[in-house]
Design a protein around this motif. Structure first.
Motif, PDB file in Angstrom:
ATOM      1  N   ALA B  84      52.980  38.189  18.647  1.00 34.52           N
ATOM      2  CA  ALA B  84      52.276  38.619  19.852  1.00 34.52           C
ATOM      3  C   ALA B  84      50.803  38.864  19.540  1.00 34.52           C
ATOM      4  CB  ALA B  84      52.922  39.876  20.416  1.00 34.52           C
ATOM      5  N   TYR B  87      48.912  35.374  18.881  1.00 34.01           N
ATOM      6  CA  TYR B  87      48.792  34.600  20.125  1.00 34.01           C
ATOM      7  C   TYR B  87      47.760  35.221  21.052  1.00 34.01           C
ATOM      8  CZ  TYR B  87      52.034  30.724  20.205  1.00 34.01           C
ATOM      9  OH  TYR B  87      52.629  29.522  19.994  1.00 34.01           O
ATOM     10  N   ASP B  88      47.842  36.532  21.210  1.00 34.26           N
ATOM     11  CA  ASP B  88      46.875  37.189  22.093  1.00 34.26           C
ATOM     12  C   ASP B  88      45.457  37.056  21.530  1.00 34.26           C
ATOM     13  OD1 ASP B  88      48.848  37.877  23.894  1.00 34.26           O
ATOM     14  OD2 ASP B  88      49.078  39.926  23.155  1.00 34.26           O
ATOM     15  N   THR B  91      44.392  33.602  22.488  1.00 37.22           N
ATOM     16  CA  THR B  91      44.160  33.342  23.913  1.00 37.22           C
ATOM     17  C   THR B  91      42.965  34.132  24.445  1.00 37.22           C
ATOM     18  OG1 THR B  91      45.881  34.933  24.535  1.00 37.22           O
ATOM     19  CG2 THR B  91      46.519  32.619  24.386  1.00 37.22           C
ATOM     20  N   VAL B 134      49.095  25.928  24.800  1.00 42.44           N
ATOM     21  CA  VAL B 134      48.477  27.216  25.142  1.00 42.44           C
ATOM     22  C   VAL B 134      47.195  27.434  24.338  1.00 42.44           C
ATOM     23  CG1 VAL B 134      48.788  29.729  24.881  1.00 42.44           C
ATOM     24  CG2 VAL B 134      50.579  28.337  25.944  1.00 42.44           C
ATOM     25  N   PRO B 137      43.342  24.755  24.538  1.00 40.02           N
ATOM     26  CA  PRO B 137      42.216  24.908  25.472  1.00 40.02           C
ATOM     27  C   PRO B 137      41.403  26.186  25.241  1.00 40.02           C
ATOM     28  CG  PRO B 137      44.304  24.489  26.632  1.00 40.02           C
ATOM     29  CD  PRO B 137      44.644  24.841  25.221  1.00 40.02           C
ATOM     30  N   VAL B 138      41.955  27.166  24.553  1.00 42.65           N
ATOM     31  CA  VAL B 138      41.276  28.469  24.468  1.00 42.65           C
ATOM     32  C   VAL B 138      40.644  28.732  23.106  1.00 42.65           C
ATOM     33  CG1 VAL B 138      42.673  29.520  26.275  1.00 42.65           C
ATOM     34  CG2 VAL B 138      43.472  29.624  23.907  1.00 42.65           C
TER      35      VAL B 138
END
Lengths: 272, 248
Positions: B84, B87-88, B91, B134, B137-138
């Motif tokens: 978590a 990933y956060d 993003t 996911v 793109p970020v």
């Protein structure tokens, strides 16, 4: 305090055919592989696997024709052993209907289920064909930033199974190291099962409650299964048994039978 | 041994994508980037932060595990930076460089890791892109690797777009392609292995590209060579070549 200890066979029997199951762990690490084998031994059918990065688990279920649907982000055996051959065959033959995700899109769905909301936002995804394939919607920021965000529907597996290092009879479960997505999974699922390496006392767990990933009140049943993540690893107790994974990958029913018979739970437990 | 040379070229040129003070990350099924991060720590003087999907922060194991998800990447970590968390981090745009693999890559650095043939009735079901759709793109920058460099892996048109986004670099066993991730531009050939040339790269690549800026790839430095040798992971790295991965 409730005694929720059951045998591995009882746990597998309590998961009906057709259930959607989220397995803990990632690839060859920290996954409840003994329970997966027990589902095969009981002849399970029509299961749905929900996991960002399944490998041995979904491959074994595909090999036994036990799985008919999956939500997954990446599927491989890993460890230099390539793709998951039985999973691949099942998808190519149309036996297994895949809902292809991007790992975090599964987790966002689980976070929605855990939080009790019908959908959740997730970053990125734009430019990917997964957006149209899965009919995922986008929403404009209702607060006016002008940003468009992908939203995915809540994902609540019928059953979650994780493998813990230690558990007490109440189902309180301690995990060492990184739990991949086990926390999100156990909060999203309708029923939660734990397999654990060792039975410990509640007093032991209470000495360091921050290591308890899962409080027992959320847990339906716990099975004590030494080497329950075999042939995968369980940090810090044991590493991947690559020889056993390679033996599993030998084709044919005889190789599968040998693999199932060689599993720790097949040799340690009386078959309940 | 040509295969060893292929694997070493991939690892060294992935390592060279890392910039000073970046936060970088290797995911599941990513032995080559894991090796690249370990090499960069040993061969380069600058500091950077290496996060792994196993949850470790700045863990550079002496002996590389066979799996890039292995808890060996937790050994000695001061913190568990779990799924978590990273990933956060990605993003919200704070993971500076993300390494991603692919079966097919197009000229814009988009990837297909999903299927060969029609997605619904695939001739070959591929592993899937993991978190690529996911993350790509970020992330500020993405470095791709492809261990087979042929006209069927580097293609003009992908059969399925698994992920698209801010690809900056593509490394193959023969060449390094680059593009500005902030622009909607095609790859150009940045450099090529010293035993090949731009014409040969054109012949084995399915998408067209500009090669005017291309130079021979800088030879491996003594420190890069020493770091590779110290890893003693040649079997492991050769395992990532198409002979073994099933991605052919």
């Amino acid at each position: 305090m409730a005694n929720k200890i059951v045998s591995l066979a009882e746990m597998a029997r309590s998961i009906p055919d057709g259930s959607s199951i989220g397995f803990g762990g990632s690839f060859l690490h920290r996954a409840p592989f003994a329970l997966v084998r027990e589902l095969v031994r009981r002849g399970a059918r029509g299961l749905e696997v929900i996991k960002s990065s399944p490998g041995y688990d979904i491959d074994l279920l595909a090999r036994a024709h036990a799985v008919s649907r999956a939500k997954a982000g990446i599927v491989a055996i890993e460890g230099g052993l390539g793709l998951a051959p039985s999973y691949r065959r099942a998808v190519e033959d149309g036996e297994l209907q895949l809902e292809e995700h991007s790992c975090m899109t599964i987790v966002a769905g689980m976070r929605a289920a855990a939080a009790g909301v019908p959908f959740a936002p997730v970053a990125g995804v734009f430019g990917s064909d997964l957006l149209a394939l899965n009919h995922w919607k986008t929403v404009a920021d209702p607060y006016g930033s002008g940003k468009e965000t992908v939203v995915v529907p809540a994902i609540s597996p019928d059953v979650a199974v994780i493998h813990a290092n230690e558990a007490d009879a109440n189902g309180d479960a301690r995990v060492y190291g990184s739990p991949p997505w086990d926390r999100e999974l156990t909060r999203a699922a309708k029923r939660v099962f734990v397999t654990a390496e060792r039975l410990v006392s509640s007093a032991q767990l209470a000495q360091q409650p921050e290591l308890t990933l899962l409080p027992g009140f959320m847990v339906e049943a716990v099975a004590i299964v030494p080497r329950g993540a075999w042939p995968g690893s369980l940090h810090p107790d044991y590493d991947v048994d690559y020889a056993a994974v390679e033996a599993y990958l030998e084709p044919g029913d005889a190789a599968l039978a040998r693999h199932l018979a060689a599993a720790p739970e097949a040799r340690v437990f009386s078959r309940a | 041994m040509p295969e060893r040379r292929d694997a070493e070229y991939l690892v060294v040129n992935l390592a060279r994508a890392i910039r000073p003070n970046e936060v970088t990350f290797s995911g599941v099924n990513s032995v080559l980037p894991m090796a690249a991060c370990v090499l960069a720590r040993r061969a380069y003087d600058f500091d950077f932060t290496y996060l792994s999907v196993a949850g470790g922060v700045d863990v550079f194991p002496k002996k590389l595990p066979r799996s890039s998800t292995d808890p060996a990447l937790l050994a000695g970590t001061a913190a568990i930076f779990s799924n978590a968390d990273f990933y956060d981090l990605a993003t919200r745009g704070k993971l500076d460089l993300i390494f991603l693999g692919a079966a097919q890559v197009d000229a814009f650095g988009r990837t297909n890791v999903s299927a060969i043939g029609d997605w619904a009735h695939p001739k070959v079901r591929l592993p899937g892109g993991g978190g690529a759709a996911v993350m790509m793109p970020v992330a500020p920058r993405v470095a791709l690797w492809r261990s087979e460099h042929t006209t069927r892996t580097l293609v003009e048109k992908l059969e399925f777009i698994t992920a698209a986004g801010k690809t900056a670099v593509l490394v193959t066993p023969y060449a390094v392609f680059a593009r500005d991730p902030a622009k909607n531009e095609r790859f150009h050939l940045a450099s090529y292995r010293d035993d090949t040339d731009p014409a040969a790269i054109v012949a084995r690549t399915g998408f067209s590209f500009e090669a005017a800026r291309a130079v021979p790839t800088a030879p491996m430095t003594a420190r890069e060579r020493a770091a590779l040798d110290a890893m003693d992971a040649f079997d492991l790295l050769e395992n990532e070549l198409p002979r073994v991965t099933g991605l052919r």
